[in-house]
Enzyme design. Structure first.
Site, short mmCIF file in Angstrom:
data_model
loop_
_atom_site.label_atom_id
_atom_site.label_comp_id
_atom_site.label_asym_id
_atom_site.label_seq_id
_atom_site.Cartn_x
_atom_site.Cartn_y
_atom_site.Cartn_z
N ASP A 13 1.24 -1.34 0.25
CA ASP A 13 -0.09 -0.04 -0.13
C ASP A 13 1.05 1.24 0.05
O ASP A 13 1.69 1.25 -0.14
CB ASP A 13 -1.27 -0.27 1.51
CG ASP A 13 -1.46 1.25 1.59
OD1 ASP A 13 -2.71 1.13 0.59
OD2 ASP A 13 -1.55 1.47 2.29
N SER A 14 0.48 2.58 -0.33
CA SER A 14 1.69 3.93 -0.68
C SER A 14 1.29 4.30 1.70
O SER A 14 2.44 5.19 1.32
CB SER A 14 0.08 4.50 -0.64
OG SER A 14 -1.64 4.82 -0.52
N TYR A 45 -0.82 9.23 -2.27
CA TYR A 45 -0.73 9.06 -3.74
C TYR A 45 -0.95 9.19 -4.64
O TYR A 45 -0.94 9.57 -5.51
CB TYR A 45 -0.33 7.01 -3.87
CG TYR A 45 1.08 6.37 -3.47
CD1 TYR A 45 2.04 7.15 -3.26
CD2 TYR A 45 1.27 5.08 -4.79
CE1 TYR A 45 3.38 6.47 -3.17
CE2 TYR A 45 2.37 4.55 -4.42
CZ TYR A 45 3.47 5.30 -3.92
OH TYR A 45 4.57 3.86 -4.14
N GLY A 46 -2.24 9.22 -4.09
CA GLY A 46 -3.69 10.02 -4.78
C GLY A 46 -3.11 11.39 -5.46
O GLY A 46 -4.26 11.88 -6.71
N CYS A 76 -4.02 -1.00 -2.10
CA CYS A 76 -3.54 0.33 -2.55
C CYS A 76 -5.05 0.33 -3.09
O CYS A 76 -4.52 0.46 -4.48
CB CYS A 76 -2.61 1.01 -2.83
SG CYS A 76 -2.79 3.22 -3.24
N ASN A 77 -5.74 1.31 -3.03
CA ASN A 77 -6.98 1.44 -4.94
C ASN A 77 -6.15 2.07 -4.80
O ASN A 77 -6.74 2.29 -6.65
CB ASN A 77 -8.15 2.29 -4.37
CG ASN A 77 -9.61 0.80 -2.61
OD1 ASN A 77 -9.97 0.63 -3.48
ND2 ASN A 77 -8.50 0.99 -1.93
N THR A 78 -5.36 3.60 -5.51
CA THR A 78 -5.16 4.96 -6.56
C THR A 78 -3.93 3.65 -6.83
O THR A 78 -3.73 3.54 -8.11
CB THR A 78 -4.81 5.18 -5.04
OG1 THR A 78 -5.29 6.04 -4.73
CG2 THR A 78 -3.35 6.92 -6.61
N GLU A 155 -7.06 9.44 9.91
CA GLU A 155 -5.42 9.25 10.61
C GLU A 155 -5.98 10.01 11.60
O GLU A 155 -5.05 10.37 13.33
CB GLU A 155 -4.92 9.47 9.24
CG GLU A 155 -4.48 8.87 8.53
CD GLU A 155 -3.11 8.85 7.57
OE1 GLU A 155 -1.95 9.72 7.81
OE2 GLU A 155 -3.04 7.94 6.88
N CYS A 187 -11.57 2.99 -0.49
CA CYS A 187 -10.83 3.49 0.16
C CYS A 187 -10.27 2.68 1.27
O CYS A 187 -11.15 2.43 2.25
CB CYS A 187 -10.45 4.26 0.55
SG CYS A 187 -9.14 5.70 1.14
N THR A 188 -9.14 1.86 1.48
CA THR A 188 -8.60 1.50 2.83
C THR A 188 -8.39 1.51 4.01
O THR A 188 -8.23 1.58 4.93
CB THR A 188 -6.89 0.26 2.16
OG1 THR A 188 -6.10 1.90 2.09
CG2 THR A 188 -6.86 -0.47 1.56
N HIS A 189 -8.51 3.32 4.40
CA HIS A 189 -9.13 3.69 5.24
C HIS A 189 -10.54 4.03 5.70
O HIS A 189 -10.92 3.67 6.82
CB HIS A 189 -8.58 5.43 5.39
CG HIS A 189 -7.44 5.75 5.04
ND1 HIS A 189 -6.22 5.36 3.97
CD2 HIS A 189 -6.97 6.82 5.95
CE1 HIS A 189 -5.41 5.80 4.72
NE2 HIS A 189 -5.23 6.51 5.91
#
Length: 269
Positions: A13-14, A45-46, A76-78, A155, A187-189
């Site tokens: 992931d980023s 990364y977005g 990571c979705n991006t 975050e 999104c992983t968040h």
């Protein structure tokens, strides 16, 4: 059992977001070893160009392949949206990504064929979810919404905060107007916001958590390819990052739902 079956699963992931995928894998596949890579020095990364994201993704893929992983998961979705082809070209092992997993899950769940997708601006602008969903079911209508404020709110630990609730109402209002019955957390968040988002969405909308969908797809693939680790021993988890920011441990443990041991730092030029 083949020697490959005892090899670890590589997840990357980023940043720390992909730890929600690791958490889902730990719960679904408790005997699998996992190597995680988070590019914490170069996150987010977005906001980066596609070329830059592809270059970073190739670097990480090569690093994990050197660790002799038996499969790769793009958490990571991006990265999945713009660089999945890079990973597939470099890897000689199966590659799964969160977008495909989330799309499959959404198509399986929807009854009205009206699906909402929320994600970062890069993921939404790439149209990758809509493309993947339409490949599986061309009759589906997809309504996408970028939610740039969710990542910093998660975050910050504001998982059930009035500001986050208000933000969710604002972002989701135009999507709810479309009478969707399924909402993909792209999104992983976002899995950390699941209870709040479910409250905002109401009982008639099913939330698709890409992390859970990913763990399910991984279990299926390992079974089909005879790659499942059938040794019943305590698994080995290793975490590699490119920087250890001050809040990394706190945020990481919130995402993982347990203490973050064996974190190693990778220095790249």
């Amino acid at each position: 059992m083949s020697s490959q079956a005892s090899a670890p699963i590589g997840v990357f992931d980023s940043g720390v977001g992909g730890l929600t995928v690791v958490r889902a894998l730990m719960e679904r596949l408790p005997f699998e070893d996992i190597v995680y890579f988070g590019d914490t020095a170069r996150v987010p990364y977005g906001v980066k160009s596609v070329d830059t994201i592809k270059h970073f993704t190739a670097q990480i893929t090569e690093f994990l392949l050197e660790k002799r992983v038996k499969m790769l998961i793009i958490a990571c979705n991006t990265m999945a949206a713009v660089a999945a082809d890079v990973v597939k070209r470099l890897a000689d092992v199966p590659v799964l990504d969160v977008i495909e997993a989330g799309a499959r899950s959404a198509v399986a769940v929807t009854k009205s064929n009206a699906i909402g997708v929320i994600g970062t601006p890069t993921t939404i602008n790439s149209n990758a979810y809509a493309r993947n969903i339409h490949l599986l079911n061309s009759a589906t209508r997809v309504y996408s919404q970028a939610c740039p404020l969710f990542v910093p709110l998660v975050e910050e630990g504001w998982l059930d905060h009035p500001v986050t609730r208000l933000t969710a109402h604002e972002y989701l209002r135009p999507v709810f107007v479309e009478q969707i019955d399924t909402l993909v957390l792209g999104c992983t968040h976002y899995p950390l916001l699941k209870p709040l988002l479910q409250e905002v969405a109401g009982p008639h909308i099913t939330l698709v958590d890409s992390a859970t969908a990913m763990a399910e797809q991984t279990a299926q693939l390992l079974g089909e390819q005879g790659l499942a680790n059938d040794k019943r021993h305590a698994p080995d988890y290793r975490f590699f990052v490119t920087d250890i920011p001050l809040r990394f441990q706190t945020i990481g443990e919130r995402f993982l739902g347990r203490s973050l041991a064996q974190v190693e730092m990778v220095k790249w030029n």
